[in-house]
Design a protein around this motif. Structure first.
Motif, short mmCIF file in Angstrom:
data_model
loop_
_atom_site.label_atom_id
_atom_site.label_comp_id
_atom_site.label_asym_id
_atom_site.label_seq_id
_atom_site.Cartn_x
_atom_site.Cartn_y
_atom_site.Cartn_z
N ILE A 101 0.65 -1.19 -0.51
CA ILE A 101 0.19 -0.44 0.36
C ILE A 101 0.68 1.22 -0.04
O ILE A 101 1.72 1.21 0.65
CB ILE A 101 -0.54 -0.10 0.94
N LYS A 102 0.63 2.04 -0.99
CA LYS A 102 1.46 3.64 -1.09
C LYS A 102 0.49 4.72 -0.68
O LYS A 102 -0.52 5.20 -0.60
CB LYS A 102 1.92 3.58 -2.37
N SER A 103 1.22 5.50 0.30
CA SER A 103 0.62 5.91 1.14
C SER A 103 2.18 7.51 1.10
O SER A 103 2.62 7.25 0.90
CB SER A 103 -0.32 5.64 2.21
N THR A 104 1.21 8.09 2.49
CA THR A 104 2.14 9.61 2.43
C THR A 104 1.72 9.60 4.26
O THR A 104 0.71 8.08 5.20
CB THR A 104 1.29 10.52 2.71
N ARG A 105 2.91 9.69 4.54
CA ARG A 105 3.07 9.79 6.30
C ARG A 105 2.11 10.32 7.21
O ARG A 105 1.68 10.07 8.13
CB ARG A 105 4.21 9.75 6.45
N GLU A 106 1.93 10.89 6.72
CA GLU A 106 0.33 11.84 7.07
C GLU A 106 -0.66 11.45 6.59
O GLU A 106 -1.37 11.38 8.16
CB GLU A 106 0.95 13.34 6.54
N ARG A 107 -0.45 10.38 6.14
CA ARG A 107 -1.73 9.61 6.25
C ARG A 107 -2.07 8.47 6.82
O ARG A 107 -3.30 8.36 6.52
CB ARG A 107 -2.71 9.41 5.23
N TYR A 108 -0.91 7.61 7.20
CA TYR A 108 -1.06 6.85 7.60
C TYR A 108 -2.01 6.49 9.34
O TYR A 108 -2.93 5.12 8.92
CB TYR A 108 0.73 6.48 8.99
#
Length: 81
Positions: free
Chosen positions: A58-65
């Motif tokens: 799953i690819k996302s951002t640290r802020e959305r974790y």
């Protein structure tokens, strides 16, 4: 923005596809890769186990974790995703 990749395994393709769709639709993941089946070896409740599982990246951002983790737990069939 800090990009992250999160790995989890699911018991079958259907649950992997369902999780992938839910994460992308809710926009907590930019992209989800459903990989080929793998054999996992692990300990669960004091016993050695072996299971066929479907790895998912799953690819996302640290802020959305935090949102991503909540969504994974909401849609994942395992007690401990």
């Amino acid at each position: 923005m800090s990009v992250i990749a999160v790995l989890t395994n699911l018991p079958d393709s259907e649950s992997a596809f369902n999780l992938a769709r839910a994460l992308v639709r809710s926009r907590v993941a930019a992209c989800v890769n459903v990989l080929a089946p793998a054999t996992s070896f692990y300990r669960w409740e004091g016993r050695e186990e072996e299971a066929r599982e479907i790895p998912v990246i799953i690819k996302s951002t640290r802020e959305r974790y935090p949102e991503l983790e909540r969504a994974i737990r909401d849609h994942h069939p395992y007690e401990l995703p």
